[in-house]
Design an enzyme around this catalytic site. Structure first.
Site, PDB file in Angstrom:
ATOM      1  N   LYS A   4       7.868   8.812   5.481  1.00 46.59           N
ATOM      2  CA  LYS A   4       8.455   7.554   5.036  1.00 46.59           C
ATOM      3  C   LYS A   4       9.600   7.895   4.097  1.00 46.59           C
ATOM      4  CE  LYS A   4       7.544   3.217   2.734  1.00 46.59           C
ATOM      5  NZ  LYS A   4       6.551   2.345   2.128  1.00 46.59           N
ATOM      6  N   LYS A  50       9.163   6.372   9.557  1.00 47.25           N
ATOM      7  CA  LYS A  50       9.733   5.112   9.077  1.00 47.25           C
ATOM      8  C   LYS A  50      10.913   5.392   8.164  1.00 47.25           C
ATOM      9  CE  LYS A  50       8.400   1.385   6.084  1.00 47.25           C
ATOM     10  NZ  LYS A  50       7.448   0.879   5.170  1.00 47.25           N
TER      11      LYS A  50
HETATM   12  C1  PBG Z   1       5.236  -0.991   1.079  1.00 44.00           C
HETATM   13  C2  PBG Z   1       6.005  -1.077   2.340  1.00 44.00           C
HETATM   14  C3  PBG Z   1       7.398  -1.205   2.524  1.00 44.00           C
HETATM   15  C4  PBG Z   1       7.596  -1.381   3.888  1.00 44.00           C
HETATM   16  C5  PBG Z   1       6.341  -1.328   4.510  1.00 44.00           C
HETATM   17  N1  PBG Z   1       5.372  -1.122   3.537  1.00 44.00           N
HETATM   18  C6  PBG Z   1       8.522  -1.286   1.551  1.00 44.00           C
HETATM   19  C7  PBG Z   1       8.812  -0.192   0.644  1.00 44.00           C
HETATM   20  O1  PBG Z   1       8.255   0.912   0.714  1.00 44.00           O
HETATM   21  O2  PBG Z   1       9.617  -0.431  -0.255  1.00 44.00           O
HETATM   22  C8  PBG Z   1       8.935  -1.608   4.552  1.00 44.00           C
HETATM   23  C9  PBG Z   1       8.894  -2.235   5.899  1.00 44.00           C
HETATM   24  C10 PBG Z   1      10.177  -2.813   6.382  1.00 44.00           C
HETATM   25  O3  PBG Z   1      11.256  -2.663   5.771  1.00 44.00           O
HETATM   26  O4  PBG Z   1      10.130  -3.441   7.437  1.00 44.00           O
HETATM   27  N2  PBG Z   1       5.091   0.242   0.509  1.00 44.00           N
END
Ligand code: PBG
Length: 325
Positions: A196, A249
């Site tokens: 991520k 992601k």
């Molecule tokens: C929470 C989380 C996030 C997303 C999914 N779970 C945001 C972040 O880490 O700031 C982002 C998903 C998206 O942008 O569609 N930790």
């Protein structure tokens, strides 16, 4: 000419016989935003056609998704600002919105798989995924694990089938796996947010949940967009720690990471086609600059080609509709 690649492209029938990858509704996971209240859906301004849903509306949405062939939804609760605190206590409230949302989906369609997110940001007054040291601003890794584990066990016991730790704390997959085993939840899957990245593509999601960090950024826990070997290290750790599925992601800017994980791991791979990727396509479509449906299917197919088995995408419903006809 002895070789003419165009021979294999001359008609739709031939092209369909040659096609290497196929997108199906069953490959798609629909992220859904939920909120308190009744009979309401609030459109998210930076995500046209995506809504924060009250539980009764969630139930309707889930029925429709199921009828279109979608077999998994991922829930994200929009928590009232007054319920947020620095310890993210609402994350482990058995009576909290997220828990009711899980039950609502299961009561509507018991076979629908429910995935839930494990990270503190929607519940934290700091807007970070882990606990924050109030004097130094440091994100506290080990101190965050207890509450993340408690969250995961609560979600699993409430009915969640797939736990998605999106917090990027070190050692959380092992801690959650051990916690689930001890709690007797041995059949709960963990889809690790393995790679991520600290991405600007999450902007619209943070609008949807009002969950942006109050101070600083997420770069001490989310990954540097310049790195791919680091993703392989995270993948090995998540595998060793008991993850069932690895996720990358965002999706589109990281197709190389998906392909690399596909080569190096035997676990199923998921791609998260995130909010900013969705918003870009919608915005261009609204200006008449792109054909939304064609771009969407091309994009989703690219994840399959890169090696993803499944895709979390806000386009799930629209794509499933198109794939049906
Ligand atoms: C929470 C989380 C996030 C997303 C999914 N779970 C945001 C972040 O880490 O700031 C982002 C998903 C998206 O942008 O569609 N930790």
């Amino acid at each position: 000419m002895l070789k003419r690649p165009r021979r294999l492209r001359q008609s739709e029938a031939i092209r369909s016989l040659m096609r290497e990858n196929h997108l199906k509704a069953e490959d798609l996971i629909a992220p859904l935003f939920v909120m308190e209240g009744k009979g309401k859906r609030e459109e998210i301004s930076s995500m046209p056609d995506q809504y924060r849903l009250t539980l009764d509306e969630l139930s309707k949405e889930v029925k429709e998704l199921w009828s279109l062939g979608i077999r998994c939804v991922s829930l994200f609760p929009a928590i009232d600002e007054c319920k947020k605190d620095s310890r993210a206590s609402e994350a482990v409230n058995p009576n909290g919105l997220n828990q009711w949302a899980i039950k609502e989906v299961k009561a509507t369609i018991p076979e629908m798989l429910v995935m839930t997110d494990v990270a503190l940001d929607p519940y934290s007054s700091d807007g970070h995924d882990g606990l924050v040291d109030s004097s130094s601003g440091e994100i506290l890794n080990d101190q965050s694990l207890d509450i993340l584990v408690e969250m995961a066990i609560l979600q699993a016991k409430t009915g969640s089938n797939i736990i998605g730790p999106s917090d990027m704390m070190d050692g959380r997959v092992r801690a959650i796996r051990e916690g689930l085993e001890k709690a007797g939840m041995k059949n709960t899957l963990i889809m690790a947010y393995t790679a991520k990245y600290a991405s600007a593509f999450y902007g619209p999601f943070r609008d949807a949940l009002q969950s942006a960090p109050k101070k600083g950024d997420k770069k001490t826990y989310q990954m540097d967009p310049a790195n791919v070997r680091e993703a392989l290290k995270e993948a090995r750790l998540d595998e060793d720690e008991g993850a069932d599925i690895l996720m990358v992601k965002p999706g589109l800017p990281y197709l190389d990471v998906i392909a690399e994980l596909r080569r190096q791991s035997d676990l199923p791979i998921a791609a998260y086609n995130v909010s900013g990727e969705y918003a870009m396509v919608k915005a261009a479509h609204m200006r008449g600059w792109l054909d939304e449906n064609k771009v969407m299917l091309e994009m989703l197919t690219s994840f399959k080609r890169a090696g993803a088995n499944m895709v979390l995408t806000y386009f799930a419903k629209d794509a499933a509709r198109l794939l049906r006809c």
